[in-house]
Design an enzyme around this catalytic site. Structure first.
Site, mmCIF file in Angstrom:
data_model
loop_
_atom_site.group_PDB
_atom_site.id
_atom_site.type_symbol
_atom_site.label_atom_id
_atom_site.label_comp_id
_atom_site.label_asym_id
_atom_site.label_seq_id
_atom_site.Cartn_x
_atom_site.Cartn_y
_atom_site.Cartn_z
ATOM 1 N N PHE A 215 63.740 -24.298 20.979
ATOM 2 C CA PHE A 215 63.551 -25.483 20.666
ATOM 3 C C PHE A 215 64.605 -26.771 21.172
ATOM 4 C CE2 PHE A 215 61.849 -29.248 18.610
ATOM 5 C CZ PHE A 215 62.997 -30.047 18.090
ATOM 6 N N ASN A 216 65.795 -26.440 20.957
ATOM 7 C CA ASN A 216 66.959 -27.255 21.370
ATOM 8 C C ASN A 216 66.742 -27.699 22.652
ATOM 9 O OD1 ASN A 216 67.573 -27.647 18.632
ATOM 10 N ND2 ASN A 216 69.449 -26.158 18.751
ATOM 11 N N ASP B 59 71.096 -32.405 14.460
ATOM 12 C CA ASP B 59 69.601 -32.865 14.111
ATOM 13 C C ASP B 59 69.235 -32.300 12.714
ATOM 14 O OD1 ASP B 59 67.242 -30.766 15.755
ATOM 15 O OD2 ASP B 59 69.236 -30.403 14.855
ATOM 16 N N ASN C 63 65.021 -32.034 15.277
ATOM 17 C CA ASN C 63 63.978 -31.652 14.220
ATOM 18 C C ASN C 63 63.107 -32.851 13.672
ATOM 19 O OD1 ASN C 63 64.658 -28.917 13.870
ATOM 20 N ND2 ASN C 63 66.860 -29.349 12.945
ATOM 21 N N ASP D 113 71.261 -27.117 10.336
ATOM 22 C CA ASP D 113 72.553 -27.921 10.532
ATOM 23 C C ASP D 113 73.287 -28.415 9.460
ATOM 24 O OD1 ASP D 113 69.786 -28.779 12.252
ATOM 25 O OD2 ASP D 113 71.540 -29.401 13.567
ATOM 26 N N HIS E 226 70.468 -20.530 12.068
ATOM 27 C CA HIS E 226 70.752 -20.741 13.326
ATOM 28 C C HIS E 226 72.202 -21.256 13.712
ATOM 29 C CE1 HIS E 226 66.598 -19.447 14.765
ATOM 30 N NE2 HIS E 226 66.202 -20.679 13.867
ATOM 31 N N ASP E 227 72.062 -22.579 13.205
ATOM 32 C CA ASP E 227 73.241 -23.460 13.646
ATOM 33 C C ASP E 227 74.502 -23.237 13.105
ATOM 34 O OD1 ASP E 227 70.947 -26.299 13.448
ATOM 35 O OD2 ASP E 227 71.426 -24.818 15.030
ATOM 36 N N THR F 194 74.047 -28.613 17.849
ATOM 37 C CA THR F 194 73.278 -27.997 17.060
ATOM 38 C C THR F 194 71.809 -28.333 17.139
ATOM 39 O OG1 THR F 194 73.666 -28.872 14.887
ATOM 40 C CG2 THR F 194 74.988 -26.725 15.661
HETATM 41 O O1 RIB Z 1 65.616 -23.218 17.545
HETATM 42 C C1 RIB Z 1 66.630 -23.484 16.558
HETATM 43 C C2 RIB Z 1 67.080 -24.859 16.587
HETATM 44 O O2 RIB Z 1 66.128 -25.862 16.381
HETATM 45 C C3 RIB Z 1 68.089 -25.205 15.356
HETATM 46 O O3 RIB Z 1 69.056 -26.009 15.867
HETATM 47 C C4 RIB Z 1 67.188 -25.806 14.487
HETATM 48 O O4 RIB Z 1 67.943 -26.794 13.578
HETATM 49 C C5 RIB Z 1 66.381 -26.494 15.273
HETATM 50 O O5 RIB Z 1 66.997 -27.709 15.851
HETATM 51 CA CA CA Z 2 69.461 -28.004 14.689
#
Ligand code: RIB
Ligand code: CA
Length: 313
Positions: free
Chosen positions: A168-169, A12, A42, A17, A242-243, A128
């Site tokens: 979040f994901n 996303d 996102n 990403d 993160h990703d 991701t």
């Molecule tokens: O919490 C971090 C995640 O949420 C990452 O994948 C970032 O791109 C958002 O999607």
């Molecule tokens: Ca992401």
């Protein structure tokens, strides 16, 4: 370097990403990108798709199919993180209004199903974003589950960033995450415990700015924006990419320490919806279902990035 894994990047984009795609497409990776699929996360899925196509233009991924996926979670309303990634989902860098590359006329879950069913059980899924596409593919064609080599995902953690309990994901579609985590497919999980160690700082920006090619300059602009929003919203002294931990692991697993743990997904809790219940001490006696990444080697991680960005010169 790298293990020649065939990967499907389900994403996303989103700043991190985008950096993950750039790392996967670099000459140091040896990963074969079979497809890129997009999911609402996102920002809206249409914007995430445009962003994925623009990143493909920048790194020259002309032959990799990009397929748009779910516009909303399995059951709930879409949750977006525009405040972190901006109105476009990739705010910061100056990008053309429209990408040159076009998405394929196929839904993401159909592309995922077709690629896996036609494979020699050697495709790694690299989600991701929210896990909606992955769960929908498993629901539509359960035969893909034993054919998936591995799912290397960014999501969850022993703490949250969207609620106190949930990352979040996972929070964006916990029902989808539950399906994936209970599927039996081999999962390697990059949660906040390890992705917060992948912290790009002003020093990182300075170092990457010295590389001086179009791709490294693009990553510098992404990081400047991402670092700014993480300072504003979380008072971080950097932006956690993160990703990119998922792709870095596939290129060089030695960068990370992982351990087999039981992880269950909360889908009912009033305050804990979307929590990855990580059984760090084995108290549930439930069979471990996840390779849980908990530590990264800073030197190896960042030198991989420098090598990857330099490979675009
Ligand atoms: O919490 C971090 C995640 O949420 C990452 O994948 C970032 O791109 C958002 O999607
Ligand atoms: Ca992401």
């Amino acid at each position: 370097m790298g293990n020649n894994a065939k990967v499907i990047l389900d994403c996303d984009p989103g700043h991190d990403d985008a950096i993950s795609i750039i790392l996967a497409a670099s000459n140091v990776s040896n990963l074969e990108i079979e497809a890129i699929t997009t999911v609402a996360g996102n920002v809206e899925v249409e914007k995430n798709t445009v962003n994925a196509l623009k990143v493909c233009d920048i790194v020259g991924l002309k032959d990799v199919p990009v397929a748009q996926g779910a516009a909303k979670p399995l059951y709930r309303q879409a949750e977006i993180a525009e405040e972190i990634h901006g109105e476009t989902g990739l705010d910061g860098p100056k990008l053309p209004d429209e990408p040159k590359k076009k998405a394929v006329d196929q839904h993401a879950f159909d592309l995922i199903i077709n690629k896996i069913m036609l494979s020699n059980d050697d495709i790694t899924l690299v989600p991701t974003g929210p896990l909606t596409n992955i769960a929908m593919a498993m629901i539509r064609e359960p035969k893909i589950i034993p054919k998936i080599k591995e799912i290397v995902l960014m999501g969850g953690g022993t703490f949250g960033n969207w609620t106190p309990a949930a990352e979040f994901n996972i929070y964006a579609d916990a029902e989808a995450a539950k399906i994936v985590f209970e599927s039996g497919a081999p999962i390697t999980m990059f949660g906040l415990d390890v992705t917060h160690q992948a912290l790009a700082t002003q020093e990182t920006v300075t170092k990457f700015a010295e590389i001086g090619n179009d791709v490294s300059d693009f990553v510098v602009e992404l990081l400047k924006y991402f670092i700014h929003t993480y300072k504003e919203f979380f008072d971080f002294d950097g932006g956690p990419i993160h990703d990119a931990c998922t792709v870095a692991y596939l290129i060089n697993p030695d960068i990370f320490d992982v351990k087999k743990l039981r992880v269950d997904i909360e889908t009912k809790g009033e305050f804990s919806y979307g929590m990855t219940c990580v059984d760090t001490h084995g108290v549930t006696n439930r069979q471990a279902n996840v390779n849980f990444a908990y530590q990264l080697d800073q030197k190896k991680f960042w030198s991989l990035f420098e090598d990857a960005l330099s490979s675009y010169s």
